[in-house]
Enzyme design. Structure first.
Site, PDB file in Angstrom:
ATOM      1  N   SER A   5     113.817 140.792   2.163  1.00 24.18           N
ATOM      2  CA  SER A   5     114.016 141.690   1.028  1.00 24.18           C
ATOM      3  C   SER A   5     115.317 142.456   0.967  1.00 24.18           C
ATOM      4  CB  SER A   5     112.848 142.686   0.949  1.00 24.18           C
ATOM      5  OG  SER A   5     111.662 141.996   0.638  1.00 24.18           O
TER       6      SER A   5
ATOM      7  N   LYS B 211     116.129 153.089  -1.410  1.00 28.17           N
ATOM      8  CA  LYS B 211     115.051 152.291  -1.976  1.00 28.17           C
ATOM      9  C   LYS B 211     113.825 153.196  -2.056  1.00 28.17           C
ATOM     10  CE  LYS B 211     112.568 147.940  -1.064  1.00 28.17           C
ATOM     11  NZ  LYS B 211     112.495 146.763  -0.174  1.00 28.17           N
TER      12      LYS B 211
ATOM     13  N   SER C  46     112.490 142.309  -2.210  1.00 26.63           N
ATOM     14  CA  SER C  46     111.967 143.415  -2.979  1.00 26.63           C
ATOM     15  C   SER C  46     113.008 144.523  -3.234  1.00 26.63           C
ATOM     16  CB  SER C  46     110.748 144.016  -2.298  1.00 26.63           C
ATOM     17  OG  SER C  46     111.082 144.478  -1.013  1.00 26.63           O
TER      18      SER C  46
END
Lengths: 95, 481, 483
Positions: free
Chosen positions: C175, C76, C151
């Protein structure tokens, strides 16, 4: 606890966020919406309850007083927007 | 109107650790800009602080030395504000739960009395970087070498009532932190910085007046002048019908006045909250007990002991105890030389002015305590007179060796043989027969002055080597007839 | 090859069915071909990946082995990767080349993983739909009109589309778990302090945790093994030994006590999701689990508490983004205040600015007690609820999300609407507990996830339950059309 436009301006200044005039009303509404959600907390009885800052209540570990870092100025400043003679530059500050 | 001055001081001391409080960068002063600024010090995205154990130890030592409560569960908090020398946009400090709580420090006032000043708290925090405003037209240059250096901020109660008391307090803190070895106290380099909170109120009024903060005053002399000029400013302002506004001011030593600071925002909302990247610091009682055992004898105890053990005056004791190095030097000289008062005199006067002249501290004195002690022994056993000793002292300072060597090489041994002295005196008096007659004819008052003439001649004739006491004695008896 | 799980890849590399370099090249080609539809990557690191794959192959040839040696993954774009852009999905860091590696990145690289790229995310991890990224919204491979969750939406979409077998994510309020649920993946948020946060760019420091996202619990176990561990550079990292997560996958669930919080099955939960959750409960009962109803009375207050604490910490964490030492700087700042206001005003998106302002307000003079302190007290009440519940059960089960994935743009009008989707996930962050989401079925072709929570440091238990469930169900094996 509704925010007025001037409150939003003060908060934006504290946070150094440049808000466009045109965005102020929408931002004010959005913030009030969020604060409306958050105000629900007031109904909860928390008498005698200690705040929980860290989930796993451990204590701070200490490290030995030893120099472990060396000079990497060149590589760290390679990503800086503005430098001169090893210093970071900002618009002149008057003290 | 009778005004009372109210002063509180916030003193920031840089702790003498090897590495910074939350990162492993060096804390050396004066390096090339940003060569001692690691990822953590630069506030790079994703970095995290880890606490230096030595900073904790030093803070606890200070707390123990001022008899304070130690915060055995203390917490770091973020003080949020924007300034270019503050890379993260917040300073890691301590707010509600500092590492050191209420304590006190006794200060010696000019009139010889002792006043106890309350200390509200002392807390750990990180120092900010430095801004350089010259050199870059239109820009300010930021050096973050200093960012992250550990500071112990010491906050006094507003219990000082004059600039002189404030200076005495700062000097006492200065001596204490140097005694403890936790700060070098170098004000010129910024190791110890003083913010003065000054207000005035009508004598007898209980409420405090509005105070102003004078920031970063960096010498004892400037502290006194800055406070006095600020007090006068406030008095003049109020007596002219004005009001004191709470603000931050800077002292300008050239103009001897304080002026308002424009850049630091007034009434900043720092939004303190416990730093979530750090956990509460827990200090065990056993740790404190062990630490307490390592406390050196502190200034107040030393001053007391110098008076009781060595019979020194309070003034002399205070001067000699003003630094740990000086106290140790003195005691060594006293032990070797065998006479504390003599040692005190030589250390304070002769050595003191020598160090002053050379511009060095006692740890760089060109005459060691052993050397000085050795010389004092020679004074006491009459090998040299006090006057000759000054010559010997100078020679030691110039690296000519120890007292004995110098006395030998330069032939400075005192003449103590009465026979030899008498001979010199007889010769001298014979050569000054007229003055002798005048002396014998003169009254008490005139005789005193004329006696000095004969002493001078005698010392000259003996090339300074005749023992002064014997000269005095023998001269007197010869002149009386 | 893109269908292979991490476990299958490990076996394939070990018996030389293919090399890491072959696998890497194939996946890179697939990413370049298919990702334009999804927008799940911000940076694809072809050169780095190939050189890491070659190095892994060389290590293997020299006799090394290991489940992650040569395994292709993505990070990420919140994890600092040295020499590579680390953007946090923000214009503020579009030009930021990280000067160091996050501990998670370094540990996985040392274990031999191959980084294919940095995945898209909600800006600074603030969002539940991956719509707030400076680099554009991420599409859900199960339906390109729908959000993948956030997210960690990029990691979720990429793994769900079989562009790669696994990726790292971070979870502050759900997330990892919520996008896993919306894309039919298995995702785990570890116990707070289990995975190092050094180099994991902070959103809310006391809530953030990094964790694995993959198609199976077995794969999550492998990736978590490489991520977990004490790090002296992180003061909040806990010095707790890391167990062998793979070894405990096959423990029997006989007698396992599962608690179902009544508060999680009330109004607000889409009944079709409720049905699928109940079906998953039945499966676990068949495996020997015992079900109990429990109560977590304070979870209803979790959302307001979270939406004070997270923005408050974020408002402070994001102050370092000021245009001075790195990142975006506005053009021709006329003075310092202008530098700050325009760099931050132009560099941050609107959701980030809103949360910074909420957080600033919550900490400001006069409001700290009523907001921040109050929220931290509620946090303790929530933790206490869980501690009490875990006296009588081993894991807690419930839905991961109250609703299915929504259409891109549907919740843009009111920020609060998206916030309410986090109702089941944020409690684990507030209490610091480990949580996992696994696929539990589909409604109208859109995935549904079921969530498991366990006591501190019992990630092994979560993975065990999930793995056993995945032996008797096949939701986790389904692939979206076209991928």
């Amino acid at each position: 606890m509704a925010l007025e436009r001037c409150d939003v301006e003060k908060i934006a200044h504290l946070a150094r966020l440049g808000l466009a005039e045109a965005d102020l009303p929408r931002t004010t509404d959005a913030l009030n919406s969020i604060l409306g959600l958050v105000d629900q907390m007031q109904a909860v009885d928390t008498t005698g309850i200690e705040p929980l800052a860290h989930p796993l209540e451990a204590s701070q570990r200490l490290r030995a007083d030893v120099v472990t870092e060396s000079n990497h100025r060149d590589s760290y400043q390679a990503i800086a927007p503005a430098t001169d003679s090893g210093l970071y530059l900002v618009p002149k500050v008057i003290e | 109107m009778q005004w009372e001055v109210v002063i509180g001081l916030e003193i920031h001391t840089q702790l003498a650790t090897q590495s910074k409080i939350f990162s492993g960068s060096a804390t050396t002063f004066g390096s090339e800009p940003n060569t001692q600024a690691s990822l953590i010090d630069l506030g790079m995205p994703g970095v995290l602080p880890v606490l230096n154990q030595e900073a904790v130890r030093m803070a606890c030592m200070f707390g123990l030395a001022i008899d304070a409560e130690i915060g055995q569960h203390n917490v770091f908090a973020r003080k949020n504000y924007f300034y270019p020398d503050l890379p993260k946009g917040y300073q890691i400090s301590q707010m509600e739960l500092p590492i050191v709580g209420k304590g006190h420090l006794d200060i010696a006032l000019d009139d010889g009395t002792v006043k106890r000043i309350g200390i509200t708290r002392a807390h750990l925090e990180e120092d900010a970087g430095k801004s350089l405003h010259e050199d870059f037209s239109g820009s300010t240059g930021i050096d973050l070498n200093r960012a992250g250096t550990p500071l112990l901020e010491i906050v006094s109660e507003p219990e000082m009532r004059s600039a002189k008391e404030a200076v005495a307090y700062v000097k006492a803190i200065h001596a204490l932190v140097r005694y403890l070895g936790i700060c070098d106290g170098n004000m010129a380099e910024g190791s110890l910085r003083c913010d003065c909170n000054v207000s005035i109120r009508p004598k007898g009024q209980a409420e405090f007046g509005t105070r102003c903060e004078i920031k970063n005053v960096n010498s004892f002399r400037f502290i006194e002048r800055a406070i006095n000029s600020e007090v006068q400013r406030q008095i003049d302002l109020i007596e002219d019908g004005g009001k004191v506004i709470q603000e931050t001011r800077l002292y300008d030593p050239n103009k001897d006045e304080t002026r308002s600071m424009r850049s630091k925002e007034e009434a900043n909302d720092y939004r303190y909250f416990p730093d979530p990247d750090l956990l509460p610091v827990v200090i065990e009682s056993a740790y404190l007990d062990d630490l307490r055992a390592t406390l050196p004898e502190l200034p107040p105890q030393k001053v007391e002991r110098f008076q009781s053990q060595y019979g020194l005056s309070a003034y002399d004791a205070n001067v000699l105890a003003s630094s740990r190095e000086q106290a140790e030097y003195f005691e060594k000289v006293a032990a070797i030389g065998g006479d504390a008062k003599l040692a005190a005199n030589w250390v304070m006067v002769e050595l003191g002015s020598l160090l002053n002249k050379l511009g060095v501290e006692i740890d760089q004195a060109p005459v060691t305590a052993e050397q000085l002690g050795g010389m004092l022994l020679r004074i006491r056993d009459n090998t040299i007179s006090g006057k000759i000793a000054k010559t010997v002292f100078e020679a030691m300072a110039n690296g000519e060796g120890d007292a004995d060597q110098i006395i030998e090489t330069r032939g400075l041994k005192q003449v103590t043989d009465s026979g030899a002295i008498e001979k010199v005196l007889d010769e001298m008096l014979a050569a000054n027969a007229e003055q002798v007659e005048q002396y014998r004819a003169a009254d008490e008052a005139k005789r005193g002055k004329m006696f000095g003439f004969f002493v001078g001649q005698a010392m000259k004739a003996s090339k300074g080597k005749a023992n002064p006491q014997q000269v005095n004695q023998l001269l007197k008896s010869k002149l009386e007839g | 090859m893109h269908q292979l799980t991490l476990a299958e890849i490990a076996r394939g590399l070990a018996d030389k069915s293919f090399s890491s370099e072959e696998l890497t090249r194939a996946l890179l080609a697939r990413i370049h071909q298919l990702d334009p539809q999804l927008n799940s990557f911000i940076s694809v690191t072809d050169d780095l990946a190939i050189s890491q794959a070659q190095a892994a192959d060389a290590r293997r040839a020299a006799g090394e082995s290991g489940a992650l040696l040569g395994a292709p993954i993505a990070h990420k774009d919140l994890f600092c990767t040295q020499g590579i852009r680390t953007s946090c999905g923000s214009k503020m860091l579009d030009s930021f080349t990280a000067p160091y590696d996050a501990t998670v990145v370094a540990k996985l690289a040392a274990a031999g993983t191959v980084t294919l790229g940095k995945t898209n995310m909600d800006e600074f991890a603030m969002g539940s739909a991956n719509e707030s990224s400076h680099y554009g919204a991420v599409k859900n491979p199960w339906s390109l009109e729908h959000v993948p969750g956030g997210s960690s939406g990029g990691s979720a979409a990429a793994v769900a589309a079989r562009l790669l077998p696994a990726a790292t994510g971070t979870d502050t309020g759900g997330s990892i778990r919520q996008p896993a649920a919306l894309t039919s993946l298995t995702g785990l948020k570890p116990t707070y302090g289990r995975v190092s946060r050094w180099g994991m760019i902070a959103y809310a420091s006391s809530l953030d945790q990094g964790g694995p996202m993959a198609r199976t619990a077995e794969d999550c176990a492998l990736l978590l093994q490489g991520m977990a561990g004490f790090d002296p550079k992180d003061s909040t990292s806990i010095d707790e030994p890391v167990p062998d997560y793979s070894a405990s996958l096959n423990t029997s669930l006989q007698g396992l006590r599962i608690g179902l919080p009544r508060e999680y099955f009330g109004a607000g939960l889409d009944p079709r999701i409720a049905d699928l959750i109940q079906a998953s409960v039945k499966e676990l009962e068949k495996l020997g689990a015992v079900i109990k109803e429990i109560s977590l009375p304070n979870v209803q207050h979790a959302i307001p508490a979270y939406y004070v604490i997270a923005p408050a910490e974020a408002s402070s964490n994001l102050s370092r983004f000021d245009g001075v030492r790195f990142g975006y700087r506005c053009e021709n700042p006329k003075d310092l205040t202008d530098l700050y206001k325009r760099s931050r005003g132009e560099g941050f998106g609107s959701e980030v600015q809103r949360r910074i302002m909420v957080g600033t307000y919550a900490l400001s003079a006069g409001y700290y007690d009523a907001y921040y302190l109050k929220a931290q007290k509620i946090r303790r009440l929530i933790k206490n609820d869980f501690m009490a519940a875990f006296e009588g059960v081993d894991v807690i089960l419930g839905p991961t999300t109250p609703n299915l994935a929504w259409k891109i743009g549907a919740k843009n009008a009111d920020p609060v609407a998206a916030y309410l989707e986090d109702v089941y996930t944020i409690t684990a962050n507030l209490a610091g507990l480990p949580g996992l989401s696994m696929p539990a079925g589909f409604v109208d072709g859109l995935p549904v996830g079921v969530q498991l929570l366990a006591p501190y440091f019992q990630e092994g238990r979560l993975l065990n339950v999930a793995h056993q469930y995945q032996q008797v169900t096949d939701w986790h094996t389904r692939a979206p059309n076209g991928f």
